[in-house]
Design a protein around this motif. Sequence first.
Motif, PDB file in Angstrom:
ATOM      1  N   GLY A  26       0.813  -1.216   0.000  1.00 19.81           N
ATOM      2  CA  GLY A  26       0.000   0.000   0.000  1.00 19.81           C
ATOM      3  C   GLY A  26       0.842   1.260   0.000  1.00 19.81           C
ATOM      4  N   VAL A  27       1.902   1.264   0.784  1.00 20.09           N
ATOM      5  CA  VAL A  27       2.790   2.434   0.821  1.00 20.09           C
ATOM      6  C   VAL A  27       3.463   2.627  -0.532  1.00 20.09           C
ATOM      7  CG1 VAL A  27       4.934   3.316   1.823  1.00 20.09           C
ATOM      8  CG2 VAL A  27       3.152   2.403   3.305  1.00 20.09           C
ATOM      9  N   LEU A  28       3.955   1.543  -1.119  1.00 22.87           N
ATOM     10  CA  LEU A  28       4.609   1.654  -2.423  1.00 22.87           C
ATOM     11  C   LEU A  28       3.637   2.115  -3.505  1.00 22.87           C
ATOM     12  CD1 LEU A  28       6.908  -1.504  -2.395  1.00 22.87           C
ATOM     13  CD2 LEU A  28       7.573   0.889  -2.106  1.00 22.87           C
ATOM     14  N   LEU A  29       2.412   1.619  -3.470  1.00 23.83           N
ATOM     15  CA  LEU A  29       1.430   2.046  -4.466  1.00 23.83           C
ATOM     16  C   LEU A  29       1.017   3.500  -4.275  1.00 23.83           C
ATOM     17  CD1 LEU A  29      -0.779  -1.135  -4.667  1.00 23.83           C
ATOM     18  CD2 LEU A  29       0.441  -0.078  -6.567  1.00 23.83           C
ATOM     19  N   CYS A  30       0.988   3.967  -3.043  1.00 25.70           N
ATOM     20  CA  CYS A  30       0.592   5.353  -2.786  1.00 25.70           C
ATOM     21  C   CYS A  30       1.676   6.360  -3.150  1.00 25.70           C
ATOM     22  CB  CYS A  30       0.181   5.520  -1.328  1.00 25.70           C
ATOM     23  SG  CYS A  30      -1.457   4.844  -1.000  1.00 25.70           S
TER      24      CYS A  30
END
Length: 125
Positions: A26-30
């Motif tokens: 999620g952090v990488l996608l955000c």
Amino acid sequence: MRLVLNLLWALVGGGLVTALEYLLAGVLLCLTVVGIPFGLQCFKLAGLALFPFGKDVDDGRPRRLVSLPFNLLWLAFAGVWICLTHLGLALASAVTIIGLPFALQHVKLALLALWPFGVEVRAAR
């Protein structure tokens, strides 16, 4: 009882590891503007993966047709693989009678991993 099951799930059932994986994804996608909606779904999955007992999945497909393109992209690029992972973990958990509640939670996560947009996670009644 939910507290005990959630603690056992986090330590033995793979909940902590899968939640951390969803958080990292999620952090990488955000980090990208295009990935923000997908990152938010990863955060939703992380919350359910960490403490799944006592939570229900509310399927809002009929009223959320706007999310269809996002769900199709998710399904094509990530959903199938995440679902297969959870189904494999469910099979491994179902080998023993004690692992059956964990297997059911992995099946719940597998279904949510296929089609996460438009679905809400709520506290069980």
